[in-house]
Design an enzyme around this catalytic site. Structure first.
Site: not given
Length: 278
Positions: A94-97
């Site tokens: 879950d890094a939402k890049r």
């Protein structure tokens, strides 16, 4: 490597669809009696992996809670990902890049290249520089057998001002993201590898076509107010492809491993009951 969608479908069939977040924020470390430092971070993460990785389909570490400790925190994240995958769980980073061009490609390589220290089975990404900006991640995910979860209809109230905005063609931005994902997954069996993040807190979504032939990662159960019983109403015919995410609702029962497992098992039973009854 077998495509992520196929591996996820098998894991969901064998273990149930529950995803447990690994969110070591300072207040939760304190609740566990741990210091807000790298040692506490490591103890927390290892405990969650020990409790969950051999029984849930997906573990989802939130990278920001590791990155705040710098290189030593990222080293803990690397170990967490590798140990979780070795124990049998799929890992969604879950890094939402989200970025464009070579920068997006570099983000993708960080998490989706098969030789990367942080290689994960899937990555959360933000499409709000335009869906096309995600192409480097889409291409590398296909090559590596990994997947993506694209922010489409998120559980936070602020998301609506962007995601529910209506474009010139009459479709909302969120609906447009879902349409792009349906195109990515066309013809894939048993499940496509390109999923959407769709909040379980959003209520009736019958006006949206959630039939993207891909997984729907559903945050919002537990602390944000949604329950497993809400899932059929929110997701309708797409319910079988939903991956419900619970973080604090499980993690607050730590640090005891047995208590964590009991909490996860309770959510798993409630989710199974909701799906079966629909």
């Amino acid at each position: 490597m077998e495509p992520f969608g196929a591996r996820l479908r098998r894991a969901m069939d064998e273990r149930g669809p529950l995803c447990v977040g690994i969110d070591p924020h300072a207040s939760l470390l304190a609740e566990w009696g741990l210091n807000d430092d790298v040692a506490g971070l490591e103890r927390f993460s290892r405990t969650v992996v020990e409790a969950m990785a051999d029984r849930v389909a997906v573990l989802k570490p939130q990278s920001a809670f590791f990155e705040r400790f710098g290189s030593r925190g990222v080293a803990v994240l690397e170990t967490t990902v590798q140990e979780a995958r070795a124990a049998g769980a799929l890992v969604v980073m879950d890094a939402k890049r989200g970025d464009i061009g070579s920068t997006m490609a570099a983000y993708a390589e960080s998490f989706l290249h098969k030789d990367a220290p942080l290689f994960s089975d899937a990555l959360t990404v933000s499409p709000y520089l335009g869906y096309g900006s995600l192409k480097p991640a889409v291409d590398l995910a296909r090559e590596s057998g990994a997947g993506l979860f694209v922010l489409a209809l998120t559980s936070n109230p602020e998301g609506g001002e962007v995601q529910h905005a209506v474009r010139g063609d009459g479709r909302s931005v969120g609906a447009t993201m879902l349409a792009h994902l349906a195109a990515e997954n066309a013809g894939e069996e048993p499940l496509g590898s390109f999923g959407a993040v769709v909040g379980a807190t959003l209520g009736d979504l019958s006006s949206y076509d959630l039939g993207i032939n891909g997984p729907l990662l559903a945050p919002g159960i537990g602390a944000q107010g949604a329950t497993p019983a809400d899932l059929p109403r929110v997701f309708g015919a797409a319910l079988r492809n939903v991956v419900p995410n619970v973080s604090r609702g499980v993690l607050r029962h730590g640090p005891d491993v047995t208590a964590l497992r009991t909490a996860a098992d309770r959510f798993a039973v409630e989710i199974r009951t909701a799906v079966t009854a629909s």
